[in-house]
Motif scaffolding. Sequence first.
Motif, mmCIF file in Angstrom:
data_model
loop_
_atom_site.group_PDB
_atom_site.id
_atom_site.type_symbol
_atom_site.label_atom_id
_atom_site.label_comp_id
_atom_site.label_asym_id
_atom_site.label_seq_id
_atom_site.Cartn_x
_atom_site.Cartn_y
_atom_site.Cartn_z
ATOM 1 N N ASP A 159 -39.077 12.727 5.840
ATOM 2 C CA ASP A 159 -38.931 11.559 4.961
ATOM 3 C C ASP A 159 -37.488 11.429 4.475
ATOM 4 O O ASP A 159 -36.918 10.335 4.467
ATOM 5 C CB ASP A 159 -39.861 11.651 3.750
ATOM 6 N N ASN A 198 -39.728 9.128 11.518
ATOM 7 C CA ASN A 198 -41.176 8.945 11.596
ATOM 8 C C ASN A 198 -41.806 10.212 12.163
ATOM 9 O O ASN A 198 -41.523 10.614 13.287
ATOM 10 C CB ASN A 198 -41.491 7.740 12.487
ATOM 11 N N GLN A 199 -42.689 10.830 11.402
ATOM 12 C CA GLN A 199 -43.293 12.097 11.811
ATOM 13 C C GLN A 199 -44.145 11.984 13.071
ATOM 14 O O GLN A 199 -44.394 12.991 13.742
ATOM 15 C CB GLN A 199 -44.130 12.684 10.679
ATOM 16 N N GLU A 200 -44.592 10.800 13.416
ATOM 17 C CA GLU A 200 -45.429 10.619 14.598
ATOM 18 C C GLU A 200 -44.624 10.567 15.883
ATOM 19 O O GLU A 200 -45.193 10.512 16.973
ATOM 20 C CB GLU A 200 -46.275 9.358 14.445
ATOM 21 N N THR A 201 -43.293 10.586 15.765
ATOM 22 C CA THR A 201 -42.447 10.463 16.951
ATOM 23 C C THR A 201 -41.696 11.744 17.295
ATOM 24 O O THR A 201 -40.857 11.747 18.178
ATOM 25 C CB THR A 201 -41.411 9.333 16.760
#
Length: 70
Positions: free
Chosen positions: A32, A37-40
Amino acid sequence: MTINLDIELINSDFSDKQLNVPNGTTYEHVLDILGINQETVLLLKEKKAVPIDGIAVPGKLTIMCIASQG
Protein backbone atom coordinates in the motif's frame (compact mmCIF):
# COMPACT_ATOMS: atom_id res chain seq x y z
CA MET A 1 10.98 1.09 16.61
CA THR A 2 11.26 0.61 12.85
CA ILE A 3 12.64 -2.02 10.52
CA ASN A 4 14.53 -1.45 7.28
CA LEU A 5 13.45 -3.18 4.06
CA ASP A 6 15.72 -3.32 1.02
CA ILE A 7 13.15 -3.75 -1.74
CA GLU A 8 14.07 -5.28 -5.09
CA LEU A 9 11.42 -4.91 -7.78
CA ILE A 10 11.47 -7.41 -10.65
CA ASN A 11 9.49 -7.04 -13.91
CA SER A 12 8.34 -3.61 -12.83
CA ASP A 13 8.48 -0.01 -13.97
CA PHE A 14 9.42 0.95 -10.39
CA SER A 15 13.04 1.19 -9.25
CA ASP A 16 14.48 -0.59 -6.22
CA LYS A 17 13.82 1.16 -2.91
CA GLN A 18 14.77 1.28 0.75
CA LEU A 19 11.89 1.63 3.16
CA ASN A 20 11.64 2.01 6.94
CA VAL A 21 8.37 0.83 8.47
CA PRO A 22 7.17 0.36 12.06
CA ASN A 23 7.55 -3.05 13.71
CA GLY A 24 4.43 -5.13 13.13
CA THR A 25 3.80 -3.77 9.62
CA THR A 26 2.32 -6.34 7.24
CA TYR A 27 3.58 -6.93 3.72
CA GLU A 28 0.14 -5.81 2.54
CA HIS A 29 0.75 -2.40 4.14
CA VAL A 30 4.21 -2.23 2.55
CA LEU A 31 2.56 -2.69 -0.86
CA ASP A 32 0.00 0.00 0.00
CA ILE A 33 2.83 2.41 0.90
CA LEU A 34 4.49 1.66 -2.45
CA GLY A 35 1.22 1.97 -4.37
CA ILE A 36 1.44 -1.59 -5.70
CA ASN A 37 -1.66 -3.72 -6.27
CA GLN A 38 -1.21 -6.87 -4.18
CA GLU A 39 -3.03 -8.99 -6.78
CA THR A 40 -0.34 -8.33 -9.37
CA VAL A 41 2.77 -9.38 -7.43
CA LEU A 42 4.53 -12.25 -5.70
CA LEU A 43 6.52 -11.49 -2.55
CA LEU A 44 9.76 -13.35 -1.90
CA LYS A 45 12.01 -13.45 1.15
CA GLU A 46 15.21 -15.47 0.72
CA LYS A 47 13.74 -16.98 -2.49
CA LYS A 48 10.63 -18.26 -0.68
CA ALA A 49 7.12 -16.86 -1.10
CA VAL A 50 5.73 -14.97 1.89
CA PRO A 51 2.04 -14.39 2.66
CA ILE A 52 0.65 -10.93 1.96
CA ASP A 53 -0.72 -10.73 5.53
CA GLY A 54 2.61 -11.77 7.08
CA ILE A 55 4.53 -9.41 9.33
CA ALA A 56 7.45 -7.73 7.55
CA VAL A 57 10.92 -8.61 8.80
CA PRO A 58 14.12 -6.65 8.19
CA GLY A 59 16.25 -7.38 5.15
CA LYS A 60 15.74 -7.88 1.45
CA LEU A 61 12.21 -8.21 0.09
CA THR A 62 11.82 -9.14 -3.55
CA ILE A 63 8.61 -8.02 -5.23
CA MET A 64 8.03 -9.79 -8.54
CA CYS A 65 5.33 -8.38 -10.82
CA ILE A 66 3.40 -11.29 -12.30
CA ALA A 67 0.66 -9.39 -14.14
CA SER A 68 0.87 -7.06 -17.12
CA GLN A 69 0.96 -3.36 -16.32
CA GLY A 70 -0.55 -2.44 -19.66
